[in-house]
Design a protein around this motif. Structure first.
Motif, PDB file in Angstrom:
ATOM      1  N   GLY A  35     -70.919  60.006 -22.105  1.00 46.81           N
ATOM      2  CA  GLY A  35     -72.248  59.773 -22.684  1.00 46.81           C
ATOM      3  C   GLY A  35     -72.347  58.333 -23.129  1.00 46.81           C
ATOM      4  N   VAL A  63     -68.382  41.466 -26.578  1.00 50.23           N
ATOM      5  CA  VAL A  63     -67.799  42.794 -26.803  1.00 50.23           C
ATOM      6  C   VAL A  63     -67.274  42.836 -28.235  1.00 50.23           C
ATOM      7  N   SER A  88     -70.924  53.694 -26.128  1.00 52.91           N
ATOM      8  CA  SER A  88     -70.262  54.694 -25.298  1.00 52.91           C
ATOM      9  C   SER A  88     -69.864  55.866 -26.188  1.00 52.91           C
ATOM     10  N   SER A 107     -61.387  42.596 -22.184  1.00 53.96           N
ATOM     11  CA  SER A 107     -62.183  43.768 -22.536  1.00 53.96           C
ATOM     12  C   SER A 107     -61.817  44.875 -21.574  1.00 53.96           C
ATOM     13  N   PHE A 108     -62.416  46.042 -21.806  1.00 59.12           N
ATOM     14  CA  PHE A 108     -62.331  47.102 -20.801  1.00 59.12           C
ATOM     15  C   PHE A 108     -63.142  46.652 -19.587  1.00 59.12           C
ATOM     16  N   ALA A 134     -69.406  49.485 -27.475  1.00 62.21           N
ATOM     17  CA  ALA A 134     -68.753  50.747 -27.125  1.00 62.21           C
ATOM     18  C   ALA A 134     -67.637  51.104 -28.101  1.00 62.21           C
ATOM     19  N   GLN A 135     -67.019  50.079 -28.711  1.00 63.01           N
ATOM     20  CA  GLN A 135     -65.853  50.345 -29.563  1.00 63.01           C
ATOM     21  C   GLN A 135     -66.155  50.226 -31.046  1.00 63.01           C
ATOM     22  N   SER A 165     -73.345  57.215 -19.741  1.00 62.28           N
ATOM     23  CA  SER A 165     -72.057  56.632 -20.123  1.00 62.28           C
ATOM     24  C   SER A 165     -72.307  55.251 -20.711  1.00 62.28           C
ATOM     25  N   GLY A 166     -71.266  54.683 -21.300  1.00 61.88           N
ATOM     26  CA  GLY A 166     -71.362  53.308 -21.787  1.00 61.88           C
ATOM     27  C   GLY A 166     -71.538  52.329 -20.639  1.00 61.88           C
ATOM     28  N   THR A 167     -70.892  52.623 -19.530  1.00 63.31           N
ATOM     29  CA  THR A 167     -71.027  51.760 -18.351  1.00 63.31           C
ATOM     30  C   THR A 167     -72.488  51.728 -17.897  1.00 63.31           C
ATOM     31  N   PHE A 194     -67.717  58.115 -24.872  1.00 61.57           N
ATOM     32  CA  PHE A 194     -66.496  58.610 -24.228  1.00 61.57           C
ATOM     33  C   PHE A 194     -65.662  59.305 -25.319  1.00 61.57           C
ATOM     34  N   ALA A 217     -65.290  47.816 -17.729  1.00 58.72           N
ATOM     35  CA  ALA A 217     -66.715  48.161 -17.582  1.00 58.72           C
ATOM     36  C   ALA A 217     -67.645  47.017 -17.977  1.00 58.72           C
ATOM     37  N   THR A 218     -67.217  46.172 -18.908  1.00 56.21           N
ATOM     38  CA  THR A 218     -68.079  45.064 -19.317  1.00 56.21           C
ATOM     39  C   THR A 218     -68.403  44.181 -18.109  1.00 56.21           C
ATOM     40  N   ASP A 222     -71.947  44.698 -26.227  1.00 56.00           N
ATOM     41  CA  ASP A 222     -71.141  45.835 -25.785  1.00 56.00           C
ATOM     42  C   ASP A 222     -70.495  46.408 -27.041  1.00 56.00           C
ATOM     43  N   LYS A 230     -63.779  57.393 -28.156  1.00 55.65           N
ATOM     44  CA  LYS A 230     -64.411  56.335 -28.968  1.00 55.65           C
ATOM     45  C   LYS A 230     -64.587  56.825 -30.408  1.00 55.65           C
TER      46      LYS A 230
HETATM   47  C1  LIG Z   1     -65.451  52.435 -23.232  1.00 59.16           C
HETATM   48  C2  LIG Z   1     -66.008  51.115 -22.981  1.00 59.16           C
HETATM   49  C3  LIG Z   1     -67.059  50.906 -22.078  1.00 59.16           C
HETATM   50  C4  LIG Z   1     -67.560  51.942 -21.111  1.00 59.16           C
HETATM   51  O1  LIG Z   1     -67.927  53.124 -21.630  1.00 59.16           O
HETATM   52  P1  LIG Z   1     -67.877  54.457 -20.734  1.00 59.16           P
HETATM   53  O2  LIG Z   1     -68.663  55.411 -21.571  1.00 59.16           O
HETATM   54  O3  LIG Z   1     -66.455  54.838 -20.572  1.00 59.16           O
HETATM   55  O4  LIG Z   1     -68.558  54.167 -19.453  1.00 59.16           O
HETATM   56  C5  LIG Z   1     -67.594  49.641 -21.974  1.00 59.16           C
HETATM   57  N1  LIG Z   1     -67.114  48.627 -22.692  1.00 59.16           N
HETATM   58  C6  LIG Z   1     -66.097  48.775 -23.553  1.00 59.16           C
HETATM   59  C7  LIG Z   1     -65.626  47.601 -24.327  1.00 59.16           C
HETATM   60  C8  LIG Z   1     -65.491  50.021 -23.726  1.00 59.16           C
HETATM   61  O5  LIG Z   1     -64.460  50.148 -24.567  1.00 59.16           O
END
Ligand SMILES: *Cc1c(COP(=O)(O)O)cnc(C)c1O
Length: 378
Positions: A205, A142, A192, A96-97, A170-171, A70-72, A194, A99-100, A168, A197
């Motif tokens: 993933g 991010v 990420s 941010s989300f 992810a986006q 995962s992104g996390t 997800f 997870a950061t 980060d 995304k």
């Molecule tokens: C989605 C996201 C994550 C985490 O990704 P996951 O795959 O959902 O664990 C981390 N940081 C940001 C900014 C995200 O948008």
């Protein structure tokens, strides 16, 4: 109940993402690839994952890419690869989300929240600098909503302080900063996959990018129980690997990423032109950056009223994010009372994300534009 009749009235609710529509033209290819994986009998870290790692690395300008759960986990593994743990501090943006910040805590370290820039809502390098202490071990910008943070200033800060940068990303897969893709601009980059995304799998993933052979080897070991070679365990690792079915699906979808990102940009461009004269804050793109509009985020004082109006007209919107990090119950104990976060606090009250996914049709885009404009006229 729809009050205003407008042209091109869609029959059903327009949602921010519609993955079944996105997958419709790909379904045959996806099923063939998944069938191929079933036939090989290899499900974890096989040829599909290796091929995807090569393909994403090439597109990102990174030497190494490692598929993870995962992104996390990508963030946790990046932190662990830098030996960050208990007693260490890591600077993250206050907007941010979650997870950061939670990745920092999962690695055993303390997230230190820094306010964001008013224009882009990405980590403000000046605020990050103010958060530096003797314990700071990394900075995680991010690339919020799909646009790179101010990597010019952040890289300079990282260089002068010798503090590693973890992007980060992810986006923002596909976004660029001065012509270079995000994700390989710092020491490590995290993706990420997800499903929602810009490049989403058919489940969870993620991926870690780096140009350092040493860090890549470390992530590779950490994602697999700290193992090398098989059944020799050097350190506490995770079970965090990308599976072959996800990798196979992601390879099919990767071929579409540029087209999808262009489509997102085109929809955002239509919104920008149509809303220019309205009393709201439109997304701003930093000079030298390209934006891939993971989200198209408006800012306005009375967003709930606009959100309600759009819902009544069959348009679902989203709020990314309703709380700044420092107000999250989980993080509140960590945020020093003396520190103020005026920009993220205001963003959390004002942000409203319109649908911008590539499967949105031109008619739907026009309909959303009309509905937004109608609310301001009323
Ligand atoms: C989605 C996201 C994550 C985490 O990704 P996951 O795959 O959902 O664990 C981390 N940081 C940001 C900014 C995200 O948008």
């Amino acid at each position: 109940m729809r009050k205003t009749r407008t042209k091109n009235h869609p029959p059903r609710m327009i949602s921010p993402v519609n993955l079944s529509v996105q997958h419709r033209p790909l379904k045959g290819a996806l099923l063939r690839k998944i069938g191929g994986v079933i036939d090989t009998g290899r499900f974890i870290l096989g040829p599909e994952t290796q091929a995807l790692e090569r393909e994403v690395a090439r597109r990102s300008g990174a030497r190494f890419a490692l598929g993870v759960n995962s992104g996390t986990d990508a963030l946790v593994l990046a932190l662990r690869a830098l030996n960050i743990g208990p007693g260490d501090e890591v600077i993250v943006p206050d907007y941010s989300f979650i997870a950061t910040a939670s990745a920092v805590m999962l690695a055993g370290a303390k997230p230190v929240l820094a306010d964001v820039e008013p224009e882009t809502l990405c980590l403000d390098p000046r605020q990050a600098e103010k958060c530096l202490t003797k314990r700071t071990r990394a900075i995680i910008p991010v690339h919020l909503y799909g646009q790179p943070a101010d990597m010019t200033r952040l890289r300079k800060l990282a260089r002068s302080t010798r503090i590693p940068l973890i992007e980060d990303n992810a986006q923002a897969l596909g976004a660029t900063w001065q012509g270079r893709p995000g994700g390989a601009l710092g020491d490590l980059g995290c993706l990420s996959f997800f499903p929602t995304k810009n490049l989403g799998g058919l489940g969870d993933g993620g991926m870690v990018l780096t140009n350092s052979a040493r860090l890549a080897a470390r992530v590779e070991r950490l994602r697999q129980h700290g193992e090398n070679p098989k059944y020799y365990h050097h350190e506490l690792g995770l079970n965090s690997r990308l599976d072959e079915i996800q990798a196979a699906a992601l390879r099919v979808k990767l071929k579409w990423l540029s087209r999808w990102n262009s489509r997102r940009r085109s929809i955002a461009g239509q919104y920008n032109r149509a809303f220019q004269d309205l009393p709201l804050t439109l997304p701003q793109v930093r000079p030298g950056a390209t934006h891939v509009y993971h989200q198209y985020t408006l800012r306005l004082a009375n967003r709930e009223a606009l959100q309600r109006h759009l819902r009544e007209h069959g348009i679902a919107t989203a709020i990314h994010y309703p709380l700044p990090m420092h107000a999250q119950p989980m993080l509140a104990p960590l945020a020093p009372k003396s520190r103020r976060f005026p920009i993220s606090t205001r963003a959390a009250r004002e942000a409203l994300c319109l649908p911008v996914a590539p499967e949105l049709t031109d008619a739907q885009t026009r309909y959303i534009i009309q509905a937004v404009r109608a609310w301001f006229r009323a």
